[in-house]
Design a protein around this motif. Structure first.
Motif, PDB file in Angstrom:
ATOM      1  N   ARG A 258       0.825  -1.209   0.000  1.00  0.00           N
ATOM      2  CA  ARG A 258       0.000   0.000   0.000  1.00  0.00           C
ATOM      3  C   ARG A 258       0.859   1.258   0.000  1.00  0.00           C
ATOM      4  N   ALA A 259       2.035   1.185   0.615  1.00  0.00           N
ATOM      5  CA  ALA A 259       2.909   2.349   0.684  1.00  0.00           C
ATOM      6  C   ALA A 259       3.781   2.517  -0.560  1.00  0.00           C
ATOM      7  N   VAL A 260       4.217   1.410  -1.156  1.00  0.00           N
ATOM      8  CA  VAL A 260       5.229   1.487  -2.213  1.00  0.00           C
ATOM      9  C   VAL A 260       4.655   1.342  -3.615  1.00  0.00           C
ATOM     10  N   LEU A 261       3.742   0.412  -3.832  1.00  0.00           N
ATOM     11  CA  LEU A 261       3.287   0.121  -5.199  1.00  0.00           C
ATOM     12  C   LEU A 261       2.596   1.285  -5.910  1.00  0.00           C
ATOM     13  N   PRO A 262       1.762   2.084  -5.252  1.00  0.00           N
ATOM     14  CA  PRO A 262       1.168   3.203  -5.989  1.00  0.00           C
ATOM     15  C   PRO A 262       2.202   4.202  -6.506  1.00  0.00           C
ATOM     16  N   VAL A 263       3.346   4.259  -5.872  1.00  0.00           N
ATOM     17  CA  VAL A 263       4.395   5.195  -6.282  1.00  0.00           C
ATOM     18  C   VAL A 263       5.349   4.555  -7.289  1.00  0.00           C
ATOM     19  N   GLU A 264       5.804   3.328  -7.018  1.00  0.00           N
ATOM     20  CA  GLU A 264       6.824   2.675  -7.833  1.00  0.00           C
ATOM     21  C   GLU A 264       6.284   1.630  -8.805  1.00  0.00           C
ATOM     22  N   GLY A 265       5.062   1.136  -8.570  1.00  0.00           N
ATOM     23  CA  GLY A 265       4.490   0.127  -9.450  1.00  0.00           C
ATOM     24  C   GLY A 265       4.103   0.722 -10.793  1.00  0.00           C
ATOM     25  N   LYS A 266       3.958  -0.138 -11.775  1.00  0.00           N
ATOM     26  CA  LYS A 266       3.584   0.312 -13.122  1.00  0.00           C
ATOM     27  C   LYS A 266       2.191  -0.182 -13.467  1.00  0.00           C
ATOM     28  N   ASP A 267       1.434   0.677 -14.146  1.00  0.00           N
ATOM     29  CA  ASP A 267       0.106   0.287 -14.607  1.00  0.00           C
ATOM     30  C   ASP A 267       0.223  -0.886 -15.573  1.00  0.00           C
ATOM     31  N   GLY A 268      -0.735  -1.805 -15.492  1.00  0.00           N
ATOM     32  CA  GLY A 268      -0.725  -2.957 -16.381  1.00  0.00           C
ATOM     33  C   GLY A 268       0.150  -4.097 -15.895  1.00  0.00           C
ATOM     34  N   TRP A 269       0.606  -4.035 -14.657  1.00  0.00           N
ATOM     35  CA  TRP A 269       1.450  -5.080 -14.081  1.00  0.00           C
ATOM     36  C   TRP A 269       0.716  -5.772 -12.953  1.00  0.00           C
ATOM     37  N   ASP A 270       1.036  -7.057 -12.762  1.00  0.00           N
ATOM     38  CA  ASP A 270       0.568  -7.836 -11.618  1.00  0.00           C
ATOM     39  C   ASP A 270       1.757  -8.109 -10.717  1.00  0.00           C
ATOM     40  N   TYR A 271       1.549  -7.978  -9.419  1.00  0.00           N
ATOM     41  CA  TYR A 271       2.588  -8.253  -8.431  1.00  0.00           C
ATOM     42  C   TYR A 271       2.029  -9.222  -7.399  1.00  0.00           C
ATOM     43  N   VAL A 272       2.839 -10.201  -7.014  1.00  0.00           N
ATOM     44  CA  VAL A 272       2.460 -11.128  -5.951  1.00  0.00           C
ATOM     45  C   VAL A 272       3.584 -11.105  -4.921  1.00  0.00           C
ATOM     46  N   LEU A 273       3.216 -10.866  -3.673  1.00  0.00           N
ATOM     47  CA  LEU A 273       4.174 -10.871  -2.565  1.00  0.00           C
ATOM     48  C   LEU A 273       3.955 -12.150  -1.767  1.00  0.00           C
ATOM     49  N   ILE A 274       5.024 -12.919  -1.601  1.00  0.00           N
ATOM     50  CA  ILE A 274       4.935 -14.198  -0.915  1.00  0.00           C
ATOM     51  C   ILE A 274       5.747 -14.119   0.370  1.00  0.00           C
ATOM     52  N   GLY A 275       5.099 -14.429   1.481  1.00  0.00           N
ATOM     53  CA  GLY A 275       5.758 -14.377   2.780  1.00  0.00           C
ATOM     54  C   GLY A 275       6.753 -15.496   2.974  1.00  0.00           C
ATOM     55  N   ARG A 276       7.778 -15.238   3.796  1.00  0.00           N
ATOM     56  CA  ARG A 276       8.808 -16.222   4.100  1.00  0.00           C
ATOM     57  C   ARG A 276       8.733 -16.628   5.567  1.00  0.00           C
ATOM     58  N   LYS A 277       9.066 -17.865   5.804  1.00  0.00           N
ATOM     59  CA  LYS A 277       9.046 -18.421   7.157  1.00  0.00           C
ATOM     60  C   LYS A 277      10.015 -17.649   8.061  1.00  0.00           C
ATOM     61  N   ASP A 278       9.577 -17.308   9.247  1.00  0.00           N
ATOM     62  CA  ASP A 278      10.382 -16.644  10.282  1.00  0.00           C
ATOM     63  C   ASP A 278      10.971 -15.304   9.859  1.00  0.00           C
ATOM     64  N   ALA A 279      10.590 -14.752   8.734  1.00  0.00           N
ATOM     65  CA  ALA A 279      11.188 -13.492   8.298  1.00  0.00           C
ATOM     66  C   ALA A 279      10.157 -12.390   8.080  1.00  0.00           C
ATOM     67  N   THR A 280       9.065 -12.694   7.415  1.00  0.00           N
ATOM     68  CA  THR A 280       8.102 -11.661   7.055  1.00  0.00           C
ATOM     69  C   THR A 280       7.480 -11.010   8.293  1.00  0.00           C
ATOM     70  N   ALA A 281       7.134 -11.795   9.271  1.00  0.00           N
ATOM     71  CA  ALA A 281       6.451 -11.257  10.457  1.00  0.00           C
ATOM     72  C   ALA A 281       7.395 -10.535  11.403  1.00  0.00           C
ATOM     73  N   THR A 282       8.711 -10.770  11.299  1.00  0.00           N
ATOM     74  CA  THR A 282       9.638 -10.192  12.269  1.00  0.00           C
ATOM     75  C   THR A 282      10.631  -9.211  11.668  1.00  0.00           C
ATOM     76  N   HIS A 283      10.765  -9.166  10.362  1.00  0.00           N
ATOM     77  CA  HIS A 283      11.745  -8.286   9.704  1.00  0.00           C
ATOM     78  C   HIS A 283      11.383  -6.823   9.936  1.00  0.00           C
ATOM     79  N   ASP A 284      12.386  -5.952   9.972  1.00  0.00           N
ATOM     80  CA  ASP A 284      12.164  -4.520  10.167  1.00  0.00           C
ATOM     81  C   ASP A 284      11.287  -3.963   9.043  1.00  0.00           C
ATOM     82  N   PHE A 285      10.259  -3.190   9.417  1.00  0.00           N
ATOM     83  CA  PHE A 285       9.277  -2.711   8.450  1.00  0.00           C
ATOM     84  C   PHE A 285       9.906  -1.780   7.415  1.00  0.00           C
ATOM     85  N   ARG A 286      10.747  -0.843   7.856  1.00  0.00           N
ATOM     86  CA  ARG A 286      11.395   0.081   6.912  1.00  0.00           C
ATOM     87  C   ARG A 286      12.313  -0.677   5.950  1.00  0.00           C
ATOM     88  N   ALA A 287      12.978  -1.693   6.464  1.00  0.00           N
ATOM     89  CA  ALA A 287      13.842  -2.504   5.601  1.00  0.00           C
ATOM     90  C   ALA A 287      13.009  -3.250   4.561  1.00  0.00           C
TER      91      ALA A 287
END
Length: 132
Positions: free
Chosen positions: A89-118
């Motif tokens: 929600r923060a990045v794709l409207p600015v950096e994403g391109k129209d006409g593209w599909d993006y899928v974000l896939i979570g990783r075990k032990d990393a997605t829920a704990t990784h630094d948000f800004r990173a």
């Protein structure tokens, strides 16, 4: 087009830019098409990106989120998906391109704990690689 007024002093830094709405992917076929496209790994998630065909009806930015049971129980998967939705929600409207599909896939032990800004910085870099 009328010039935009500056943001109020209490607005967040990203609130001033004109953001395009994101459309959420819901059909399995769209996820499968993205799975065959470009993959960009990051420490906290995997980005899959593809440019849609010209015959698709919409030029909007479409995004999907997924976390398998490897990520953890339902609570951990939902937390990971919430974090992925927020960085998208923060990045794709600015950096994403129209006409593209993006899928974000979570990783075990990393997605829920990784630094948000990173994670946001990782998404910026991943989009640059996917588009370039």
């Amino acid at each position: 087009m009328a010039p935009q007024s500056p943001p109020p002093s209490n607005a967040s830094p990203g609130a001033f830019c004109a953001k395009r709405p994101l459309v959420t992917l819901t059909k399995r076929a769209d996820f499968l098409l993205a799975a065959r496209a470009a993959r960009v790994p990051t420490p906290a998630f995997l980005l899959q990106a593809r440019k849609r065909n010209d015959d698709d009806a919409t030029d909007a930015i479409r995004v999907g989120f997924t976390c398998s049971k490897k990520v953890g129980n339902a609570v951990a998967r939902n937390r990971a998906k919430r974090r992925l939705r927020e960085i998208a929600r923060a990045v794709l409207p600015v950096e994403g391109k129209d006409g593209w599909d993006y899928v974000l896939i979570g990783r075990k032990d990393a997605t829920a704990t990784h630094d948000f800004r990173a994670m946001q910085a990782d998404l910026y870099r991943a989009l640059g690689k996917a588009h370039g």
